[in-house]
Scaffold this active site. Structure first.
Site, PDB file in Angstrom:
ATOM      1  N   HIS A 178      51.157   2.152  -4.008  1.00 37.23           N
ATOM      2  CA  HIS A 178      52.215   1.178  -4.327  1.00 37.23           C
ATOM      3  C   HIS A 178      52.112  -0.016  -3.375  1.00 37.23           C
ATOM      4  CE1 HIS A 178      56.085  -0.720  -4.958  1.00 37.23           C
ATOM      5  NE2 HIS A 178      56.101  -0.091  -6.123  1.00 37.23           N
ATOM      6  N   GLY A 194      60.769  -6.927  -7.720  1.00 30.48           N
ATOM      7  CA  GLY A 194      62.057  -7.143  -7.074  1.00 30.48           C
ATOM      8  C   GLY A 194      62.452  -8.603  -6.960  1.00 30.48           C
ATOM      9  N   ASN A 245      60.890   4.319 -10.312  1.00 28.14           N
ATOM     10  CA  ASN A 245      60.617   4.419  -8.883  1.00 28.14           C
ATOM     11  C   ASN A 245      61.906   4.068  -8.141  1.00 28.14           C
ATOM     12  OD1 ASN A 245      59.762   4.222  -6.279  1.00 28.14           O
ATOM     13  ND2 ASN A 245      58.327   2.524  -6.615  1.00 28.14           N
TER      14      ASN A 245
HETATM   15  P1  13P Z   1      61.311  -3.853  -9.694  1.00 32.78           P
HETATM   16  O1  13P Z   1      61.440  -3.252 -11.078  1.00 32.78           O
HETATM   17  O2  13P Z   1      62.547  -3.734  -8.880  1.00 32.78           O
HETATM   18  O3  13P Z   1      60.719  -5.223  -9.743  1.00 32.78           O
HETATM   19  O4  13P Z   1      60.216  -2.909  -8.915  1.00 32.78           O
HETATM   20  C1  13P Z   1      59.022  -2.640  -9.531  1.00 32.78           C
HETATM   21  C2  13P Z   1      58.306  -1.590  -8.750  1.00 32.78           C
HETATM   22  O5  13P Z   1      57.907  -1.808  -7.614  1.00 32.78           O
HETATM   23  C3  13P Z   1      58.145  -0.275  -9.362  1.00 32.78           C
HETATM   24  O6  13P Z   1      57.257   0.518  -8.638  1.00 32.78           O
END
Ligand code: 13P
Length: 251
Positions: free
Chosen positions: A97, A176, A8
């Site tokens: 999401h 994140g 993503n």
């Molecule tokens: P991260 O891998 O940056 O934690 O994001 C995960 C995510 O939201 C994938 O859709």
């Protein structure tokens, strides 16, 4: 069942940058992508056609959009339909999401309408679900997953499952943040999702792929995808560089 390795790219990369990254990924994994893996890249809208073009000859790769509107066409300013996405070379779409739920304010019901309409239109869907840290600490994990899954799949009949749908479990507190959920937390949540899918669709529910997302990195990907009921990963930050995501794909 092939493991689904999904990237993503969120609101990162111009169309040109996305095309270059996709082309590099295809080169880095050419001839080494195992038969039991498939890859889906979810770039931002203006990069869909360039990325689809870059991956045209890359076996095992598909392209998906990060959002969609549940109508074929009409007066919906700023929105995009499943048919328009397929016209750009998309075969997948993300729904529900957590960034759309918590930043844009999307409801469980809208995520469900997008999921059902996209499947009817011929797209495959990754429906994302997951709890916030407050919900987890209040002991509400099961309730939240059940509610999001019930609303998200409300219009999806068993005969469309499992080929057209995957569910991504993404705990909001692990997205994140660098805080990856530990193996026991991932396994417990995935078992719960599996039980809910089987309760809803019978045996067919046992073949729906359940992905994990939240701070997946080259260093932890192998351990995560080997866990019970983990049928792939949905990767944000660590999917933005071809070198890093290729190491996850091949982990
Ligand atoms: P991260 O891998 O940056 O934690 O994001 C995960 C995510 O939201 C994938 O859709």
């Amino acid at each position: 069942m092939k493991k689904l390795m999904a990237a993503n790219w969120k609101m990162y990369k111009t169309a040109g940058e996305a095309r270059t990254t996709a082309a590099s990924l295809a080169v880095l994994t050419a001839d080494t992508l195992p038969d039991d893996r498939e890859v889906v890249i979810f770039p931002q809208f203006t990069a869909l056609s360039p990325v689809a073009d870059a991956l045209r000859h890359a076996d095992g790769y598909s392209v998906g959009a990060q959002d969609v509107y549940p109508a074929a066409e009409g007066a919906y300013t700023g929105e995009i339909s499943p048919g328009m996405l397929m016209d750009c070379g998309c075969t997948w779409v993300l729904t529900g999401h957590s960034e759309r739920r918590h930043i844009i304010g999307e409801s469980d019901e809208l995520a469900g309408a997008k999921t059902a309409f996209s499947i009817k239109a011929g797209l495959n869907v990754v429906l994302c679900i997951g709890e916030t840290i407050d919900e987890r600490e209040a002991g509400r994990l099961g309730e939240v997953l059940e509610r999001q899954l019930a609303a998200g799949l409300a219009g999806v009949k068993g005969d469309a499952v499992p080929a057209a749908i995957a569910v991504a479990y993404e705990p909001v507190w692990a997205i994140g943040t660098g805080k990856v959920a530990g193996p026991p937390e991932i396994v417990a949540a995935h078992v719960l999702v599996r039980q809910l899918l089987v309760a809803r669709y019978g045996q067919v529910g046992s073949a729906v792929r359940i992905l994990y997302g939240g701070s997946v990195k080259p260093e932890n990907a192998r351990e995560i995808i080997a866990l019970d009921n983990v049928d792939g990963v949905l990767v944000g930050g660590a999917s933005l560089q071809a070198d890093s995501f290729s190491r996850i794909i091949l982990a």
